[in-house]
Enzyme design. Sequence first.
Site, short mmCIF file in Angstrom:
data_model
loop_
_atom_site.label_atom_id
_atom_site.label_comp_id
_atom_site.label_asym_id
_atom_site.label_seq_id
_atom_site.Cartn_x
_atom_site.Cartn_y
_atom_site.Cartn_z
N ASN A 1 40.65 41.67 2.84
CA ASN A 1 40.40 40.84 1.66
C ASN A 1 41.71 40.72 0.88
O ASN A 1 42.13 41.68 0.23
CB ASN A 1 39.31 41.52 0.80
N LYS B 1 42.35 39.04 -1.72
CA LYS B 1 42.18 38.81 -3.16
C LYS B 1 43.11 37.67 -3.60
O LYS B 1 43.35 36.76 -2.81
CB LYS B 1 42.41 40.11 -3.94
N HIS C 1 31.55 40.86 -4.69
CA HIS C 1 32.62 41.86 -4.87
C HIS C 1 32.59 42.36 -6.32
O HIS C 1 32.31 41.58 -7.24
CB HIS C 1 33.98 41.22 -4.55
N GLU D 1 34.81 42.89 -8.35
CA GLU D 1 35.69 42.13 -9.26
C GLU D 1 35.00 40.85 -9.73
O GLU D 1 35.19 40.41 -10.86
CB GLU D 1 37.03 41.84 -8.55
N GLU E 1 31.65 49.57 -1.50
CA GLU E 1 32.96 49.71 -2.13
C GLU E 1 32.80 50.40 -3.48
O GLU E 1 32.54 49.72 -4.49
CB GLU E 1 33.61 48.35 -2.33
N GLY F 1 41.62 49.90 -5.25
CA GLY F 1 42.96 49.72 -5.80
C GLY F 1 43.49 50.92 -6.56
O GLY F 1 44.50 50.83 -7.27
N SER G 1 40.64 51.65 -1.25
CA SER G 1 41.85 52.42 -0.90
C SER G 1 41.83 52.90 0.55
O SER G 1 42.34 53.98 0.86
CB SER G 1 42.04 53.59 -1.87
P1 13P Z 1 41.78 48.20 -1.93
O1 13P Z 1 41.81 48.43 -0.44
O2 13P Z 1 43.03 47.56 -2.44
O3 13P Z 1 41.37 49.43 -2.67
O4 13P Z 1 40.63 47.11 -2.18
C1 13P Z 1 39.40 47.28 -1.59
C2 13P Z 1 38.61 46.04 -1.82
O5 13P Z 1 38.24 45.73 -2.94
C3 13P Z 1 38.31 45.19 -0.65
O6 13P Z 1 37.39 44.22 -0.96
#
Ligand code: 13P
Length: 253
Positions: A9, A11, A98, A100, A170, A176, A216
């Site tokens: 992903n 982003k 997600h 976010e 997640e 992150g 992560s």
């Molecule tokens: P990270 O791998 O950067 O922690 O992000 C995970 C994520 O949100 C994948 O959708």
Amino acid sequence: MRKTIVAGNWKMNKTFSEAEDLLFEISEQLYDTPPSQGVDVIIFPPFPFLELTADAAEDDVFYFGAQNCAEHDKGAYTGEVSAAMIKSLDATHVIIGHSERRKYYGETGEILLNKVKQALNNDLVPVFCIGESLEDREAGRHFDVIKEQLSEVVFKLSEEDVSSIIIAYEPVWAIGTGKTATTEQAQEMHAYIRNLFAETYSKELAEETYILYGGSCNAKNAKELFACPDVDGGLIGGASLNKDDFLTIIYSA
Ligand code: 13P
């Protein structure tokens, strides 16, 4: 028998030329040295790079999809991108829910259910994300939160519809942050989720459902996480932006 899925992903990262470099480097590498037979790769670039991604995926070296889709069919929704548009570029998957999107764009269970239906109606596989906050985990509410997030969207659908959904667990506190869930935490939650599918639908469906881990996940910890019996691969954020890291994860799967 479930395969292992390694999904990236991106982003809101990369410009067109950066995306082009990364996509074609990954594509060439996977063409020259295919991952093990039981491994599927999916790349989720930003919308403007979907067509480019389709070109890079031409030899079927990976699947690709979008990070979001509209909850409506089509019409006067400025700035939105429909599931039909995504499908028309030969994408196969779409990320929905997600954390976010839930947090920054107020996406509720009701909105997410509409989005999942849009994806299914357009023959796209929804990768439906769920995960608890740090506060929820510290208060011991993590199982309840996950159950609620599934109940308000996925468990409202028929067994047939649910059979084409991928779940991504997640934990928000791991995204992150560099703070990955331990293998015990991941396995415990994935087994809990799989059991909810068995209770709600059937043992057969539960055994066929893909549950990915995200948060992560990187070149160092992926192998160990993917080795957990109920972890069917990963949804990778930061580490999917780097060719070497992403390929290391793919080849370790
Ligand atoms: P990270 O791998 O950067 O922690 O992000 C995970 C994520 O949100 C994948 O959708």
